[in-house]
Design a protein around this motif. Sequence first.
Motif, PDB file in Angstrom:
ATOM      1  N   ALA A   1       4.229  10.944  -0.010  1.00  0.00           N
ATOM      2  CA  ALA A   1       3.667   9.579   0.052  1.00  0.00           C
ATOM      3  C   ALA A   1       4.387   8.739   1.097  1.00  0.00           C
ATOM      4  O   ALA A   1       5.631   8.871   1.654  1.00  0.00           O
ATOM      5  CB  ALA A   1       4.321   8.858  -1.156  1.00  0.00           C
ATOM      6  N   SER A   2       3.789   7.656   1.688  1.00  0.00           N
ATOM      7  CA  SER A   2       4.333   6.724   2.701  1.00  0.00           C
ATOM      8  C   SER A   2       4.058   5.310   2.287  1.00  0.00           C
ATOM      9  O   SER A   2       3.007   5.111   1.286  1.00  0.00           O
ATOM     10  CB  SER A   2       3.829   7.059   3.987  1.00  0.00           C
ATOM     11  N   GLY A   3       4.669   4.499   2.977  1.00  0.00           N
ATOM     12  CA  GLY A   3       4.243   3.200   2.660  1.00  0.00           C
ATOM     13  C   GLY A   3       5.467   2.325   1.670  1.00  0.00           C
ATOM     14  O   GLY A   3       6.318   2.462   2.013  1.00  0.00           O
ATOM     15  N   ARG A   4       4.830   1.801   0.747  1.00  0.00           N
ATOM     16  CA  ARG A   4       5.791   0.982  -0.186  1.00  0.00           C
ATOM     17  C   ARG A   4       6.762   1.938  -0.712  1.00  0.00           C
ATOM     18  O   ARG A   4       6.705   3.267  -0.914  1.00  0.00           O
ATOM     19  CB  ARG A   4       5.063   0.322  -1.349  1.00  0.00           C
ATOM     20  N   THR A   5       7.751   1.344  -1.373  1.00  0.00           N
ATOM     21  CA  THR A   5       8.971   2.286  -1.826  1.00  0.00           C
ATOM     22  C   THR A   5       8.397   3.140  -2.920  1.00  0.00           C
ATOM     23  O   THR A   5       8.011   2.928  -4.076  1.00  0.00           O
ATOM     24  CB  THR A   5      10.133   1.311  -2.481  1.00  0.00           C
ATOM     25  N   PHE A   6       8.565   4.663  -2.488  1.00  0.00           N
ATOM     26  CA  PHE A   6       8.114   5.665  -3.277  1.00  0.00           C
ATOM     27  C   PHE A   6       9.082   5.624  -4.496  1.00  0.00           C
ATOM     28  O   PHE A   6       8.197   5.829  -5.543  1.00  0.00           O
ATOM     29  CB  PHE A   6       8.164   6.825  -2.617  1.00  0.00           C
ATOM     30  N   SER A   7      10.071   5.525  -4.870  1.00  0.00           N
ATOM     31  CA  SER A   7      11.120   5.692  -5.872  1.00  0.00           C
ATOM     32  C   SER A   7      10.895   4.737  -6.848  1.00  0.00           C
ATOM     33  O   SER A   7      11.243   4.961  -7.937  1.00  0.00           O
ATOM     34  CB  SER A   7      12.458   5.639  -5.346  1.00  0.00           C
ATOM     35  N   SER A   8       9.835   3.433  -6.524  1.00  0.00           N
ATOM     36  CA  SER A   8       9.654   2.612  -7.546  1.00  0.00           C
ATOM     37  C   SER A   8       8.471   2.751  -8.434  1.00  0.00           C
ATOM     38  O   SER A   8       8.201   2.267  -9.206  1.00  0.00           O
ATOM     39  CB  SER A   8       9.742   1.106  -6.767  1.00  0.00           C
ATOM     40  N   PHE A   9       7.744   4.150  -8.043  1.00  0.00           N
ATOM     41  CA  PHE A   9       6.553   4.219  -8.458  1.00  0.00           C
ATOM     42  C   PHE A   9       6.773   5.538  -9.657  1.00  0.00           C
ATOM     43  O   PHE A   9       7.317   6.538  -9.450  1.00  0.00           O
ATOM     44  CB  PHE A   9       5.399   4.673  -7.603  1.00  0.00           C
TER      45      PHE A   9
ATOM     46  N   ARG B   1       9.982  15.535  -8.462  1.00  0.00           N
ATOM     47  CA  ARG B   1       9.891  14.692  -7.558  1.00  0.00           C
ATOM     48  C   ARG B   1      11.369  14.482  -6.843  1.00  0.00           C
ATOM     49  O   ARG B   1      12.236  14.795  -7.359  1.00  0.00           O
ATOM     50  CB  ARG B   1       9.447  13.364  -8.021  1.00  0.00           C
ATOM     51  N   ASP B   2      11.271  14.339  -5.418  1.00  0.00           N
ATOM     52  CA  ASP B   2      12.349  14.136  -4.644  1.00  0.00           C
ATOM     53  C   ASP B   2      12.126  12.786  -4.018  1.00  0.00           C
ATOM     54  O   ASP B   2      11.487  12.554  -2.892  1.00  0.00           O
ATOM     55  CB  ASP B   2      12.331  15.194  -3.577  1.00  0.00           C
ATOM     56  N   ASN B   3      12.932  11.755  -4.421  1.00  0.00           N
ATOM     57  CA  ASN B   3      12.661  10.542  -3.659  1.00  0.00           C
ATOM     58  C   ASN B   3      13.339  10.396  -2.687  1.00  0.00           C
ATOM     59  O   ASN B   3      12.760   9.437  -1.726  1.00  0.00           O
ATOM     60  CB  ASN B   3      13.417   9.678  -4.834  1.00  0.00           C
ATOM     61  N   ALA B   4      14.230  11.214  -2.131  1.00  0.00           N
ATOM     62  CA  ALA B   4      14.830  11.153  -0.762  1.00  0.00           C
ATOM     63  C   ALA B   4      13.563  11.763   0.238  1.00  0.00           C
ATOM     64  O   ALA B   4      13.575  11.335   1.373  1.00  0.00           O
ATOM     65  CB  ALA B   4      15.999  12.164  -0.657  1.00  0.00           C
ATOM     66  N   LYS B   5      12.697  12.475  -0.231  1.00  0.00           N
ATOM     67  CA  LYS B   5      11.468  13.017   0.564  1.00  0.00           C
ATOM     68  C   LYS B   5      10.472  12.324   0.503  1.00  0.00           C
ATOM     69  O   LYS B   5       9.442  12.890   0.929  1.00  0.00           O
ATOM     70  CB  LYS B   5      11.558  14.552   0.396  1.00  0.00           C
ATOM     71  N   ASN B   6      10.341  11.507  -0.531  1.00  0.00           N
ATOM     72  CA  ASN B   6       9.011  10.691  -0.891  1.00  0.00           C
ATOM     73  C   ASN B   6       7.906  11.832  -1.116  1.00  0.00           C
ATOM     74  O   ASN B   6       6.845  11.622  -0.834  1.00  0.00           O
ATOM     75  CB  ASN B   6       8.677  10.037   0.387  1.00  0.00           C
TER      76      ASN B   6
ATOM     77  N   GLN C   1       0.753  -0.969  -0.168  1.00  0.00           N
ATOM     78  CA  GLN C   1      -0.038  -0.024   0.028  1.00  0.00           C
ATOM     79  C   GLN C   1       0.774   1.134  -0.110  1.00  0.00           C
ATOM     80  O   GLN C   1       2.069   1.203   0.507  1.00  0.00           O
ATOM     81  CB  GLN C   1      -0.895   0.093   1.153  1.00  0.00           C
ATOM     82  N   VAL C   2       0.315   2.310  -0.555  1.00  0.00           N
ATOM     83  CA  VAL C   2       0.951   3.482  -0.704  1.00  0.00           C
ATOM     84  C   VAL C   2      -0.030   4.529  -0.449  1.00  0.00           C
ATOM     85  O   VAL C   2      -1.201   4.584  -0.798  1.00  0.00           O
ATOM     86  CB  VAL C   2       1.545   3.736  -2.091  1.00  0.00           C
ATOM     87  N   GLN C   3       0.231   5.395   0.849  1.00  0.00           N
ATOM     88  CA  GLN C   3      -0.693   6.512   0.941  1.00  0.00           C
ATOM     89  C   GLN C   3       0.010   7.863   0.674  1.00  0.00           C
ATOM     90  O   GLN C   3       1.001   8.089   0.684  1.00  0.00           O
ATOM     91  CB  GLN C   3      -0.712   6.668   2.737  1.00  0.00           C
ATOM     92  N   LEU C   4      -1.070   8.396   0.080  1.00  0.00           N
ATOM     93  CA  LEU C   4      -0.680  10.035  -0.583  1.00  0.00           C
ATOM     94  C   LEU C   4      -1.329  10.877  -0.023  1.00  0.00           C
ATOM     95  O   LEU C   4      -2.938  10.941  -0.042  1.00  0.00           O
ATOM     96  CB  LEU C   4      -0.867   9.512  -2.217  1.00  0.00           C
ATOM     97  N   VAL C   5      -0.766  12.093   0.217  1.00  0.00           N
ATOM     98  CA  VAL C   5      -1.395  13.147   0.836  1.00  0.00           C
ATOM     99  C   VAL C   5      -0.930  14.435   0.315  1.00  0.00           C
ATOM    100  O   VAL C   5       0.135  14.783   0.000  1.00  0.00           O
ATOM    101  CB  VAL C   5      -1.213  13.309   2.437  1.00  0.00           C
ATOM    102  N   GLU C   6      -2.067  15.112  -0.558  1.00  0.00           N
ATOM    103  CA  GLU C   6      -1.710  16.229  -1.367  1.00  0.00           C
ATOM    104  C   GLU C   6      -1.793  17.690  -0.281  1.00  0.00           C
ATOM    105  O   GLU C   6      -2.566  17.533   0.420  1.00  0.00           O
ATOM    106  CB  GLU C   6      -2.601  16.528  -2.375  1.00  0.00           C
ATOM    107  N   SER C   7      -1.029  18.567  -0.722  1.00  0.00           N
ATOM    108  CA  SER C   7      -1.191  19.868   0.183  1.00  0.00           C
ATOM    109  C   SER C   7      -0.752  20.962  -0.793  1.00  0.00           C
ATOM    110  O   SER C   7      -0.383  20.706  -2.014  1.00  0.00           O
ATOM    111  CB  SER C   7      -0.567  19.940   1.183  1.00  0.00           C
ATOM    112  N   GLY C   8      -1.114  22.200  -0.555  1.00  0.00           N
ATOM    113  CA  GLY C   8      -0.795  23.098  -1.187  1.00  0.00           C
ATOM    114  C   GLY C   8      -1.658  24.056  -2.186  1.00  0.00           C
ATOM    115  O   GLY C   8      -1.404  24.964  -2.805  1.00  0.00           O
ATOM    116  N   GLY C   9      -2.729  23.524  -2.151  1.00  0.00           N
ATOM    117  CA  GLY C   9      -4.131  24.138  -2.855  1.00  0.00           C
ATOM    118  C   GLY C   9      -4.444  25.214  -2.351  1.00  0.00           C
ATOM    119  O   GLY C   9      -4.096  25.606  -1.214  1.00  0.00           O
TER     120      GLY C   9
END
Length: 120
Positions: free
Chosen positions: A24-32, A72-77, A1-9
């Motif tokens: 993003a949190s959960g599974r490896t973000f950098s693979s998506f 994207r910043d994979n270090a920051k997911n 599972q991957v959880q995604l939370v948007e902000s900035g609107g």
Amino acid sequence: QVQLVESGGGLVQAGGSLRLSCAASGRTFSSFAMGWFRQAPGKEREFVAAIRWSGISTYYADSAKGRFTISRDNAKNTVYLQMNSLKPEDTAVYYCAAGRRAGPYDYDYWGQGTQVTVSS
């Protein structure tokens, strides 16, 4: 599972800028591959932009080309959507998504969305 939370609107005048973020949190973000979509009232959800897992390749809808930038910043997911020269027709709920293929394709995971309103 991957959880995604948007902000900035938010609310911005025509010609202004906003930067959306998707954490993003959960599974490896950098693979998506990551994408941004939007849905205006009474309209179907539409593709806006996408970026491959490496960040090397990006894809844009015609309506976003030249005005929006996905990164994207994979270090920051985190994936970003920098939106410049905003128009009233950009008003919509913006969603980020994670999937296997960058572009206007099906995605496996979706965020809750963030409202962007552009006043004329």
